[in-house]
Design a protein around this motif. Structure first.
Motif, PDB file in Angstrom:
ATOM      1  N   MET A   1     -77.311 102.431  67.298  1.00  0.00           N
ATOM      2  CA  MET A   1     -77.544 103.657  67.604  1.00  0.00           C
ATOM      3  C   MET A   1     -76.663 104.352  68.525  1.00  0.00           C
ATOM      4  SD  MET A   1     -81.412 103.955  65.370  1.00  0.00           S
ATOM      5  CE  MET A   1     -82.268 102.877  66.937  1.00  0.00           C
TER       6      MET A   1
ATOM      7  N   LEU B   1     -86.877 103.178  65.183  1.00  0.00           N
ATOM      8  CA  LEU B   1     -85.955 102.577  63.986  1.00  0.00           C
ATOM      9  C   LEU B   1     -86.873 101.577  62.976  1.00  0.00           C
ATOM     10  CD1 LEU B   1     -83.366 100.481  63.770  1.00  0.00           C
ATOM     11  CD2 LEU B   1     -84.558  98.246  65.042  1.00  0.00           C
TER      12      LEU B   1
ATOM     13  N   SER C   1     -84.596 106.041  60.772  1.00  0.00           N
ATOM     14  CA  SER C   1     -83.256 105.508  61.042  1.00  0.00           C
ATOM     15  C   SER C   1     -82.746 104.772  60.049  1.00  0.00           C
ATOM     16  CB  SER C   1     -83.075 104.045  62.141  1.00  0.00           C
ATOM     17  OG  SER C   1     -83.370 103.244  61.449  1.00  0.00           O
TER      18      SER C   1
END
Length: 340
Positions: A267, A299, A338
């Protein structure tokens, strides 16, 4: 003239001066958890002070060894191992035991030498955490050492995959990957890159195979699933994401990482390349380390019961006999920000 050496004061001397039995004096001065009458405790402490008695630290340490559980880990630097160790220490304290920790960096010879050294110190149990602890390692020398240790009255517990005849606790790595692959397919992602770790390890290839199985079951074609191998670190994830961004992602809509640290690094790499997560690409991990819920975006991952694995390992280790049990713990999908 030199001073004459002061005569050694023994526990028997303290007990006689206090008017109590040697066992009572030992309980007071040896840190035993068994209760002693307050008046006896006061007399023992007063006698020890008057006689300037000093506890033999080495002898006490030898007695304490029977309360110790020795953890031998591949790598102590990972967040997932920190969760296991913390749970082990909590569980051990509740039982009046304590945990010592050694790291072998996944080197078989170092693992064997550590087991041999710790065996000589006579801990109550040995707990080995390794992605793969197999009977044929080092020509069977490790297995022989562990079997001999159990014959002497010790206990052996393996956290990870093993074919050795000891109690073992593992997590369903393939199942965790399959759950995530199915989720990514179900949410409409049609082209995927898997950051799969190094093929030589055991649990990371299992997670990768699980990803592929879940994605294929969800309708993705084999040609739309790309596997990229590399180290399982934050930096490796960052570097892999930067390379993917430079290639233009080649139509990839999601990146599935074999653990959270790789995913968090990825990321960061995408963000450094000017790409948005999940706007341009979804990212997922496995483990659910504490940082997974704190990063931006939070996440999506599969939570593995790592703390439970540590606690169960201590429970197994504290039992008097082993039965070669196999306990496999399953993960749980945690959907966060995410993924789109």
């Amino acid at each position: 003239m030199p001073h004459a050496a002061r005569p050694t004061v023994t526990l028997h001397d303290v007990a006689a001066a206090a008017g109590v039995s040697v066992s009572t004096a030992s309980r007071v001065l040896g840190g035993s958890t068994r209760k002693v009458a307050p008046e006896h405790e006061a007399r023992v402490l007063a006698a020890a002070a008057a006689l300037r008695y000093t506890v033999d630290a080495s002898a006490r340490a030898m007695r304490r060894a029977s309360d110790s559980i020795a953890l031998i880990a591949d790598d102590l630097t990972t967040p997932s191992m920190a969760m296991i160790v913390a749970a082990m220490e909590r569980e051990a304290r509740t039982a009046g035991a304590f945990v010592t920790v050694s790291s072998t960096m996944a080197a078989s010879e170092r693992q064997f030498e550590t087991v041999r050294l710790l065996r000589a110190l006579r801990p109550r149990a040995l707990v080995l955490t390794s992605s793969r602890a197999m009977a044929n390692a080092l020509g069977g020398r490790l297995l022989k050492e562990l079997v001999s240790y159990e014959r002497e009255g010790g206990r052996v517990v393996i956290v990870g995959e093993t074919d050795m005849p000891f109690d073992a606790i593992g997590v369903d790595d393939h199942g965790a990957g399959e759950v995530m692959g199915a989720f990514v397919a179900r949410t409409g992602h049609r082209r995927v890159v898997i950051l799969g770790g190094v093929p030589e390890s055991r649990n990371m290839p299992l997670r990768t195979a699980g990803f592929v199985a879940g994605l294929r079951a969800g309708g993705l074609a084999e040609r739309d699933i790309r596997v990229v191998h590399g180290e399982t670190s934050r930096q490796a994830g960052f570097d892999a994401a930067r390379r993917l961004a430079e290639e233009g992602l080649d139509g990839a809509e999601a990146v599935l990482a074999v653990n959270d640290m790789v995913a968090i690094g990825a990321m960061s790499g995408f963000r450094a390349a000017g790409l948005s997560v999940p706007g341009d690409v979804s990212v997922t991990g496995i483990d659910d380390i504490p940082l997974a819920g704190d990063v931006t975006p939070r996440l999506t991952t599969v939570a593995l019961p790592l703390a439970r694995a540590g606690a169960e390992a201590i429970r197994f280790a504290l039992e008097k006999t082993g039965t070669g049990r196999r306990l496999t713990l399953e993960g749980r999908l945690v959907v966060r920000d995410s993924t789109r």
